[in-house]
Scaffold this motif. Structure first.
Motif, PDB file in Angstrom:
ATOM      1  N   ILE A   1      -5.025  30.532  30.889  1.00  3.83           N
ATOM      2  CA  ILE A   1      -6.091  31.295  30.230  1.00  3.83           C
ATOM      3  C   ILE A   1      -5.635  31.591  28.812  1.00  3.83           C
ATOM      4  O   ILE A   1      -4.765  32.441  28.601  1.00  3.83           O
TER       5      ILE A   1
ATOM      6  N   GLU B   1      -6.932  33.119  26.138  1.00  2.96           N
ATOM      7  CA  GLU B   1      -7.218  34.379  25.466  1.00  2.96           C
ATOM      8  C   GLU B   1      -6.652  35.557  26.258  1.00  2.96           C
ATOM      9  O   GLU B   1      -6.933  35.711  27.449  1.00  2.96           O
ATOM     10  N   SER B   2      -5.888  36.398  25.578  1.00  2.64           N
ATOM     11  CA  SER B   2      -5.253  37.525  26.258  1.00  2.64           C
ATOM     12  C   SER B   2      -6.279  38.510  26.828  1.00  2.64           C
ATOM     13  O   SER B   2      -6.045  39.127  27.870  1.00  2.64           O
ATOM     14  N   ALA B   3      -7.415  38.651  26.151  1.00  2.00           N
ATOM     15  CA  ALA B   3      -8.456  39.551  26.665  1.00  2.00           C
ATOM     16  C   ALA B   3      -8.989  39.059  28.003  1.00  2.00           C
ATOM     17  O   ALA B   3      -9.274  39.866  28.906  1.00  2.00           O
ATOM     18  N   ASN B   4      -9.111  37.755  28.160  1.00  2.00           N
ATOM     19  CA  ASN B   4      -9.570  37.198  29.434  1.00  2.00           C
ATOM     20  C   ASN B   4      -8.504  37.362  30.520  1.00  2.00           C
ATOM     21  O   ASN B   4      -8.830  37.585  31.691  1.00  2.00           O
ATOM     22  N   VAL B   5      -7.237  37.230  30.139  1.00  2.00           N
ATOM     23  CA  VAL B   5      -6.150  37.459  31.095  1.00  2.00           C
ATOM     24  C   VAL B   5      -6.234  38.886  31.639  1.00  2.00           C
ATOM     25  O   VAL B   5      -6.159  39.122  32.856  1.00  2.00           O
TER      26      VAL B   5
ATOM     27  N   ALA C   1      -8.823  40.903  31.721  1.00  2.00           N
ATOM     28  CA  ALA C   1     -10.028  41.086  32.538  1.00  2.00           C
ATOM     29  C   ALA C   1      -9.840  40.504  33.939  1.00  2.00           C
ATOM     30  O   ALA C   1     -10.226  41.126  34.946  1.00  2.00           O
ATOM     31  N   GLN C   2      -9.252  39.319  34.017  1.00  7.55           N
ATOM     32  CA  GLN C   2      -9.043  38.681  35.311  1.00  7.55           C
ATOM     33  C   GLN C   2      -8.010  39.440  36.153  1.00  7.55           C
ATOM     34  O   GLN C   2      -8.130  39.526  37.375  1.00  7.55           O
TER      35      GLN C   2
ATOM     36  N   GLU D   1      -7.421  42.728  35.984  1.00  8.56           N
ATOM     37  CA  GLU D   1      -8.060  43.959  36.452  1.00  8.56           C
ATOM     38  C   GLU D   1      -9.071  43.685  37.552  1.00  8.56           C
ATOM     39  O   GLU D   1      -9.298  44.521  38.431  1.00  8.56           O
TER      40      GLU D   1
ATOM     41  N   ASN E   1      -8.219  38.924  40.272  1.00  9.93           N
ATOM     42  CA  ASN E   1      -8.177  37.468  40.395  1.00  9.93           C
ATOM     43  C   ASN E   1      -6.806  36.895  40.031  1.00  9.93           C
ATOM     44  O   ASN E   1      -6.554  35.715  40.255  1.00  9.93           O
TER      45      ASN E   1
END
Length: 321
Positions: free
Chosen positions: A9, A11-15, A17-18, A20, A23
């Motif tokens: 992944i 993007e760190s923001a997506n990491v 989110a996933q 939290e 997933n």
């Protein structure tokens, strides 16, 4: 081991989110996100990043700039004294707030040295604030007034290019910018040059083909690997520092089989580098990350970068209970 599923992944923001959302069972989390995430997910366990990466300021070598102002060791010593290493640790790793919140990691407070980063600990790393550093420890102190005195003693200080790349992410970029600001505040005259990684930085500057000063980052290496990169005779010597006494120490540590004797060779390299400041040790963005583990993860160990498969990941296991 049954197996591992690893998600890529970018993007760190997506990491975040996933992680939290449940997933991901483990994720690298930036220090600035850590306290808020801990409040939202108190069941999460944390391990600090290794901090192995070495950051440094280098000067173009003698064959490229034989008459440059940084050939004078006072200029290089002033460069080191202009850098607030504690401030860089706070900027990169939110060190003061994390310590106040009860987080504990040596990488939050240790200063890097050359040739070994602080993550190696006392076996190979010489603490620049320790008595063993000797008189050269004064060049690690944040002392812009003394730095300016050294510059004034040299005389007229010309404008100097100051290069770094934006490839290593926002934290590294912030560190490089902050170091440049420290230099300016201490009286250095620099011209910032933010370089493209692929076409200029890694093909030229990283290998010593540049003019001026550069702020760079070293990846995870073996102890001897760092020494080779800084003072060895191959093409990866970033500052083109070819000093006979340093080259001999590089060879000596590679031949020494006794751990304590080899450590003392690295200590001697650190003292001699600090005396002339061939390289100015700085703080790395690799001190900033923490690995978060979900509540079902067990067998937790510190993630050690390139060696994680054999050193940490193989010990993890999951329980739904």
């Amino acid at each position: 081991m049954d197996g591992i599923d690893e998600a890529i992944i970018p993007e760190s923001a997506n990491v975040l989110a996933q992680f939290e959302a449940g997933n991901l069972d483990l994720a690298s989390i930036a220090a600035l996100e850590l306290l808020d995430l801990q409040k939202r997910h108190p069941e999460t366990s944390w391990q600090p990043g290794t901090g192995n990466g070495m950051a440094w300021l280098i000067f173009s070598g003698k064959e490229i700039s034989p008459d440059a102002v940084w050939r004078d060791p006072r200029y290089r010593q002033a460069t080191s004294m202009a850098i607030d290493r504690g401030g860089l640790l706070d900027l990169a790793g939110n060190a003061t707030e994390l310590i106040a919140a009860g987080f504990d990691s040596p990488t939050l407070t240790r200063w890097n040295n050359i040739p070994q980063p602080s993550a190696f600990g006392p076996r190979f790393w010489l603490d620049p604030r320790s008595p063993a550093q000797g008189d050269t420890g004064k060049f690690f102190e944040y002392n812009p007034a003394e730095a300016k005195k050294l510059l004034d003693a040299i005389g007229e200080i010309p404008s100097v290019p100051y290069a770094y790349t934006n490839r290593y992410g926002s934290t590294f970029l912030g560190l490089a910018e902050a170091a440049g600001n420290f230099l300016t505040q201490a009286g250095f005259n620099i011209e910032t040059d933010v370089q493209d990684y692929s076409s200029l930085y890694i093909t030229n500057t990283f290998l010593g083909e540049f003019q001026g000063i550069a702020y760079g980052l070293e990846s995870t290496l073996t102890p001897g690997g760092y020494a080779e990169r800084f003072f060895g005779t191959d093409g990866a010597n970033h500052g083109r520092v070819h000093e006979p006494e340093m080259e001999e120490l590089v060879l000596s540590q590679s031949r020494e089989l006794d751990a304590e004797a080899r450590t003392e060779i690295f200590y001697e390299m650190a003292r001699r580098n600090a005396e002339s400041m061939y390289y100015v040790p700085a703080q790395s963005s690799s001190t900033t990350s923490w690995t978060g583990f979900s509540g079902r993860m067990h067998g937790l160990r510190r993630n050690r970068g390139y060696g994680s498969g054999a050193e940490s990941v193989m010990h993890y296991w999951i329980s739904e209970a």
